[in-house]
Design an enzyme around this catalytic site. Structure first.
Site, PDB file in Angstrom:
ATOM      1  N   ASP A 196       0.873  -1.162   0.000  1.00  0.00           N
ATOM      2  CA  ASP A 196       0.000   0.000   0.000  1.00  0.00           C
ATOM      3  C   ASP A 196       0.917   1.220   0.000  1.00  0.00           C
ATOM      4  O   ASP A 196       2.105   1.104   0.305  1.00  0.00           O
ATOM      5  CB  ASP A 196      -0.868  -0.050   1.263  1.00  0.00           C
ATOM      6  CG  ASP A 196      -1.661   1.216   1.492  1.00  0.00           C
ATOM      7  OD1 ASP A 196      -2.380   1.658   0.581  1.00  0.00           O
ATOM      8  OD2 ASP A 196      -1.537   1.792   2.592  1.00  0.00           O
TER       9      ASP A 196
ATOM     10  N   ASP B 103      -0.096   5.148   0.989  1.00  0.00           N
ATOM     11  CA  ASP B 103      -0.335   6.109   2.073  1.00  0.00           C
ATOM     12  C   ASP B 103      -0.489   5.395   3.414  1.00  0.00           C
ATOM     13  O   ASP B 103      -1.329   4.522   3.567  1.00  0.00           O
ATOM     14  CB  ASP B 103      -1.577   6.952   1.772  1.00  0.00           C
ATOM     15  CG  ASP B 103      -1.442   7.749   0.483  1.00  0.00           C
ATOM     16  OD1 ASP B 103      -0.308   8.098   0.110  1.00  0.00           O
ATOM     17  OD2 ASP B 103      -2.478   8.028  -0.153  1.00  0.00           O
TER      18      ASP B 103
END
Length: 187
Positions: free
Chosen positions: A7, A9
């Site tokens: 991922d 953020d």
């Protein structure tokens, strides 16, 4: 092919409730870029799967997203690292798409692009939606206690997380564990 899916953020960079909308707002988490570099040097390909609803909400355009990724890639290169591809969902939560995590669509796109079965591939993220997407795609879910999961530090993992979710302090700790495991002799 050795692959790790990350991922963005809250996992690689600081997250914001206001969204990361410009290169100036993108700031790497301590040690995250070095952790990616270590993966690369150990022979891993690194791919990012990220929800970017700021696009669907009209808070930024694709040019701004590309500029953010250019900044990230430049900083990664400075520490000897790279990402092989970035897959993103541009939709708002109300768009009912299949690529927005917790749906597995982004991960399925990665599997198709690289011609891989994702069974056993580590997916590292900072929230429940990441872990649910990992589970749905057959990846091994790895939660980092940065970003949205920082509040879980020192607590047992809530039962809503997929069984077998591995928990790490941050991306560096995940890489430490993965590389240590890869050095262990097979029984």
């Amino acid at each position: 092919m050795k692959l790790v899916i990350l991922d963005r953020d809250g996992t690689i960079n600081y997250d914001s409730d206001e969204y990361i909308k410009s290169p100036e707002e993108w700031r790497a988490l301590p040690g995250a870029l070095e952790a990616i570099s270590r993966l690369n040097h150990a022979g891993y390909h690194v791919v990012i799967a990220t929800n970017q609803s700021g696009l669907g909400r009209g808070l930024m355009d694709v040019a701004a997203l590309n500029a953010i990724h250019k900044r990230m890639n430049k900083q990664l290169a400075a520490v000897g690292g790279r990402v092989d591809a970035i897959f993103y969902c541009p939709h708002a939560p109300t768009d009912a798409c299949t690529c927005r995590k917790p749906m597995p669509g982004l991960l399925e796109q990665i599997a198709e692009r690289f011609g891989l079965d994702l069974q056993g591939v580590p997916f590292v993220g900072d929230n429940l939606n990441d872990m649910k997407a990992a589970e749905a795609a057959g990846c091994v879910p790895h939660l980092v206690l940065t970003g949205k999961s920082e509040t879980l530090r020192g607590q047992p993992l809530p039962s809503v997380f997929p069984a077998g979710t591995a928990v790490h302090t941050d991306l560096q700790a995940f890489v430490d564990a993965l590389l240590k495991k890869s050095l262990e002799p097979a029984l």
